[in-house]
Write a protein that holds these residues in place. Structure first.
Motif, PDB file in Angstrom:
ATOM      1  N   MET A 140       1.024  -1.705   0.137  1.00  0.00           N
ATOM      2  CA  MET A 140       0.071   0.160  -0.045  1.00  0.00           C
ATOM      3  C   MET A 140       1.110   1.233   0.125  1.00  0.00           C
ATOM      4  SD  MET A 140      -3.048  -1.083  -0.379  1.00  0.00           S
ATOM      5  CE  MET A 140      -4.176  -2.398   0.127  1.00  0.00           C
ATOM      6  N   GLY A 141       1.391   1.260   1.131  1.00  0.00           N
ATOM      7  CA  GLY A 141       2.888   2.592   0.842  1.00  0.00           C
ATOM      8  C   GLY A 141       3.522   2.762  -0.463  1.00  0.00           C
TER       9      GLY A 141
ATOM     10  N   SER B 250       2.395   9.995   2.048  1.00  0.00           N
ATOM     11  CA  SER B 250       2.128   9.862   3.648  1.00  0.00           C
ATOM     12  C   SER B 250       1.046   9.421   4.359  1.00  0.00           C
ATOM     13  CB  SER B 250       2.581  11.103   4.046  1.00  0.00           C
ATOM     14  OG  SER B 250       3.378  11.839   3.662  1.00  0.00           O
ATOM     15  N   PHE B 251      -0.453  10.224   3.504  1.00  0.00           N
ATOM     16  CA  PHE B 251      -1.323   8.864   4.449  1.00  0.00           C
ATOM     17  C   PHE B 251      -0.817   7.807   3.701  1.00  0.00           C
ATOM     18  CE2 PHE B 251      -3.228  13.746   5.601  1.00  0.00           C
ATOM     19  CZ  PHE B 251      -3.715  13.745   6.577  1.00  0.00           C
ATOM     20  N   ALA B 252      -0.819   7.206   3.056  1.00  0.00           N
ATOM     21  CA  ALA B 252      -1.115   5.716   2.706  1.00  0.00           C
ATOM     22  C   ALA B 252      -0.134   4.711   4.002  1.00  0.00           C
ATOM     23  CB  ALA B 252      -0.400   5.827   1.131  1.00  0.00           C
ATOM     24  N   PHE B 253       1.057   5.331   3.909  1.00  0.00           N
ATOM     25  CA  PHE B 253       1.774   4.610   4.592  1.00  0.00           C
ATOM     26  C   PHE B 253       0.978   4.546   6.171  1.00  0.00           C
ATOM     27  CE2 PHE B 253       5.317   4.776   1.577  1.00  0.00           C
ATOM     28  CZ  PHE B 253       5.623   3.670   2.023  1.00  0.00           C
ATOM     29  N   GLY B 254       1.305   5.615   6.986  1.00  0.00           N
ATOM     30  CA  GLY B 254       0.380   5.903   8.057  1.00  0.00           C
ATOM     31  C   GLY B 254      -1.245   5.170   8.112  1.00  0.00           C
TER      32      GLY B 254
ATOM     33  N   GLU C  68      16.595   9.706   9.196  1.00  0.00           N
ATOM     34  CA  GLU C  68      16.603   8.272   9.737  1.00  0.00           C
ATOM     35  C   GLU C  68      16.292   7.500  11.299  1.00  0.00           C
ATOM     36  OE1 GLU C  68      14.120   5.719   7.791  1.00  0.00           O
ATOM     37  OE2 GLU C  68      14.420   6.973   6.136  1.00  0.00           O
ATOM     38  N   PHE C  69      17.276   8.510  11.829  1.00  0.00           N
ATOM     39  CA  PHE C  69      17.575   7.881  13.261  1.00  0.00           C
ATOM     40  C   PHE C  69      16.498   8.750  13.775  1.00  0.00           C
ATOM     41  CE2 PHE C  69      19.104   9.548  17.412  1.00  0.00           C
ATOM     42  CZ  PHE C  69      19.884   8.241  18.064  1.00  0.00           C
ATOM     43  N   VAL C  70      16.323  10.118  13.539  1.00  0.00           N
ATOM     44  CA  VAL C  70      15.560  10.956  14.453  1.00  0.00           C
ATOM     45  C   VAL C  70      14.282  10.827  14.368  1.00  0.00           C
ATOM     46  CG1 VAL C  70      14.552  13.497  15.122  1.00  0.00           C
ATOM     47  CG2 VAL C  70      17.178  12.864  14.167  1.00  0.00           C
ATOM     48  N   LEU C  71      13.942  10.283  13.140  1.00  0.00           N
ATOM     49  CA  LEU C  71      11.984  10.125  12.961  1.00  0.00           C
ATOM     50  C   LEU C  71      11.840   8.437  13.287  1.00  0.00           C
ATOM     51  CD1 LEU C  71      11.360  11.128   8.893  1.00  0.00           C
ATOM     52  CD2 LEU C  71      10.975  12.428  10.829  1.00  0.00           C
ATOM     53  N   THR C  72      12.890   7.857  12.888  1.00  0.00           N
ATOM     54  CA  THR C  72      12.632   6.299  13.833  1.00  0.00           C
ATOM     55  C   THR C  72      12.847   6.699  15.731  1.00  0.00           C
ATOM     56  OG1 THR C  72      14.245   5.141  12.302  1.00  0.00           O
ATOM     57  CG2 THR C  72      13.076   3.802  14.062  1.00  0.00           C
ATOM     58  N   ALA C  73      13.524   7.193  16.269  1.00  0.00           N
ATOM     59  CA  ALA C  73      13.851   7.717  17.397  1.00  0.00           C
ATOM     60  C   ALA C  73      12.261   8.365  18.120  1.00  0.00           C
ATOM     61  CB  ALA C  73      14.016   8.183  18.062  1.00  0.00           C
ATOM     62  N   LEU C  74      11.275   9.175  17.266  1.00  0.00           N
ATOM     63  CA  LEU C  74      10.079   9.844  17.628  1.00  0.00           C
ATOM     64  C   LEU C  74       9.567   8.536  17.588  1.00  0.00           C
ATOM     65  CD1 LEU C  74      10.947  13.005  15.746  1.00  0.00           C
ATOM     66  CD2 LEU C  74      11.387  12.692  18.778  1.00  0.00           C
ATOM     67  N   PHE C  75       9.571   7.937  16.015  1.00  0.00           N
ATOM     68  CA  PHE C  75       8.195   7.107  16.089  1.00  0.00           C
ATOM     69  C   PHE C  75       8.102   6.469  17.047  1.00  0.00           C
ATOM     70  CE2 PHE C  75       6.651   3.509  13.148  1.00  0.00           C
ATOM     71  CZ  PHE C  75       5.579   3.418  13.497  1.00  0.00           C
TER      72      PHE C  75
ATOM     73  N   LEU D  30       3.263   8.637  11.662  1.00  0.00           N
ATOM     74  CA  LEU D  30       4.226   8.243  11.027  1.00  0.00           C
ATOM     75  C   LEU D  30       3.321   8.694   9.258  1.00  0.00           C
ATOM     76  CD1 LEU D  30       5.780   5.789   9.782  1.00  0.00           C
ATOM     77  CD2 LEU D  30       4.225   4.856   8.950  1.00  0.00           C
ATOM     78  N   VAL D  31       2.089   9.254   9.726  1.00  0.00           N
ATOM     79  CA  VAL D  31       1.872  10.240   8.588  1.00  0.00           C
ATOM     80  C   VAL D  31       2.844  11.791   8.196  1.00  0.00           C
ATOM     81  CG1 VAL D  31      -0.080  11.975   7.880  1.00  0.00           C
ATOM     82  CG2 VAL D  31      -0.736   9.327   8.158  1.00  0.00           C
ATOM     83  N   LEU D  32       2.908  11.787   9.899  1.00  0.00           N
ATOM     84  CA  LEU D  32       3.994  13.088  10.111  1.00  0.00           C
ATOM     85  C   LEU D  32       5.758  12.759   9.781  1.00  0.00           C
ATOM     86  CD1 LEU D  32       2.373  14.175  13.491  1.00  0.00           C
ATOM     87  CD2 LEU D  32       1.220  15.333  11.067  1.00  0.00           C
ATOM     88  N   ILE D  33       5.597  11.645   9.943  1.00  0.00           N
ATOM     89  CA  ILE D  33       7.096  11.526  10.023  1.00  0.00           C
ATOM     90  C   ILE D  33       7.281  11.461   7.904  1.00  0.00           C
ATOM     91  CG2 ILE D  33       8.715   9.325   9.309  1.00  0.00           C
ATOM     92  CD1 ILE D  33       7.693   8.752  12.533  1.00  0.00           C
ATOM     93  N   HIS D  34       6.048  10.906   7.050  1.00  0.00           N
ATOM     94  CA  HIS D  34       6.522  10.846   6.270  1.00  0.00           C
ATOM     95  C   HIS D  34       6.003  12.533   5.255  1.00  0.00           C
ATOM     96  CE1 HIS D  34       6.195   6.141   6.343  1.00  0.00           C
ATOM     97  NE2 HIS D  34       6.306   6.193   4.959  1.00  0.00           N
ATOM     98  N   ILE D  35       5.219  12.811   5.904  1.00  0.00           N
ATOM     99  CA  ILE D  35       5.407  14.150   5.805  1.00  0.00           C
ATOM    100  C   ILE D  35       6.674  15.268   5.442  1.00  0.00           C
ATOM    101  CG2 ILE D  35       4.280  16.933   5.934  1.00  0.00           C
ATOM    102  CD1 ILE D  35       1.674  15.546   6.560  1.00  0.00           C
ATOM    103  N   VAL D  36       7.305  14.939   6.628  1.00  0.00           N
ATOM    104  CA  VAL D  36       8.843  15.259   6.616  1.00  0.00           C
ATOM    105  C   VAL D  36       9.468  15.313   5.764  1.00  0.00           C
ATOM    106  CG1 VAL D  36      10.442  16.393   8.149  1.00  0.00           C
ATOM    107  CG2 VAL D  36       8.104  16.496   9.246  1.00  0.00           C
ATOM    108  N   GLY D  37       9.347  13.300   5.520  1.00  0.00           N
ATOM    109  CA  GLY D  37      11.436  12.662   5.319  1.00  0.00           C
ATOM    110  C   GLY D  37      11.015  12.687   3.755  1.00  0.00           C
TER     111      GLY D  37
END
Length: 234
Positions: A20-21, A38-42, A137-144, A169-176
């Motif tokens: 899907m993502g 972003s929404f597809a992944f989230g 990738e480090f920061v976004l995964t840590a926050l996730f 995860l939607v927010l993470i994809h919007i930024v990343g």
């Protein structure tokens, strides 16, 4: 049999996430753009939390499973098989996606890709360097992981974990997305890289190390942050 059901659930859940993502990026990007991807992944994670969460906990991400193992929320044997199932599911999801995408005139995996992650002038959607890719990738995964551990905490209202995790995860994809296409999940990166390799494009596989290493380290750091902040209430 209960363990086997868990592993099958993780395999199916990861397949769903990748199909899907990455499918939104490969098949529908011209229609939905980065926001839609972003929404597809989230939303994929959100719905899977409720679909397979009661069976396996819905990790569908080796970095999450690693953090769960280190912070003693899952046993070693179970964690290993979870990861195996996740990598298999990601490969299946990417293979199905490739089979569909390859059925139209004009699609070429070397040109159009398969939703793989990357860094540098060729791999990154925005041309970001390896340092930028590693850091995000480090920061976004840590926050996730921080969100995940908080969402499943015993003092958090029950039934809402999937919503918090999915929208995180939607927010993470919007930024990343402009930086690496967003991994935060080694299996999600492995599936498209493997199918690219089989199809004759070895470049995504050559960059896979970053999307295994940095999400894994980020997950551990995120789990540690949660442990420090929630120590008295755990």
């Amino acid at each position: 049999m209960s363990d086997i059901r868990k592993y099958i659930a993780e395999c199916v859940g990861t397949m769903f996430l990748v199909f899907m993502g990455c499918g939104s990026a490969v098949l529908a990007a011209n229609h939905v753009g980065n926001l839609g991807i972003s929404f597809a992944f989230g939303l994929s994670v959100l719905v899977m939390v409720y679909a397979i969460g009661p069976v396996s906990g819905c990790h569908i991400n080796p970095a999450i499973t690693l953090a769960m193992l280190v912070f003693k929320r899952i046993k070693t044997k179970e964690a290993v098989w979870y990861m195996v199932a996740q990598f298999i599911g990601a490969a299946v999801g990417a293979a199905v996606l490739y089979g569909i995408a390859n059925g139209t005139v004009g699609y070429n995996i070397l040109i159009n890709g398969l939703g793989q992650n990357g860094y540098g002038a060729v791999g990154s959607p925005g041309g970001y360097c390896v340092l930028s890719g590693a850091l995000i990738e480090f920061v976004l995964t840590a926050l996730f992981l921080f969100v995940i551990f908080g969402a499943i905490h015993k003092n958090t209202p029950a039934g809402f974990a999937g919503i918090a995790i999915g929208f995180a995860l939607v927010l993470i994809h919007i930024v990343g997305i402009p930086v690496t296409g967003v991994s935060v999940n080694p299996a999600r990166s492995f599936g498209p890289a493997l199918i690219n390799l089989i199809a004759g494009n070895s470049f995504p596989m050559s960059q896979l190390w970053l999307f295994i290493l940095m999400p894994s380290l980020g997950a551990l750091f995120g789990g540690w942050m949660h442990h420090v902040i929630y120590k008295e209430s755990n």
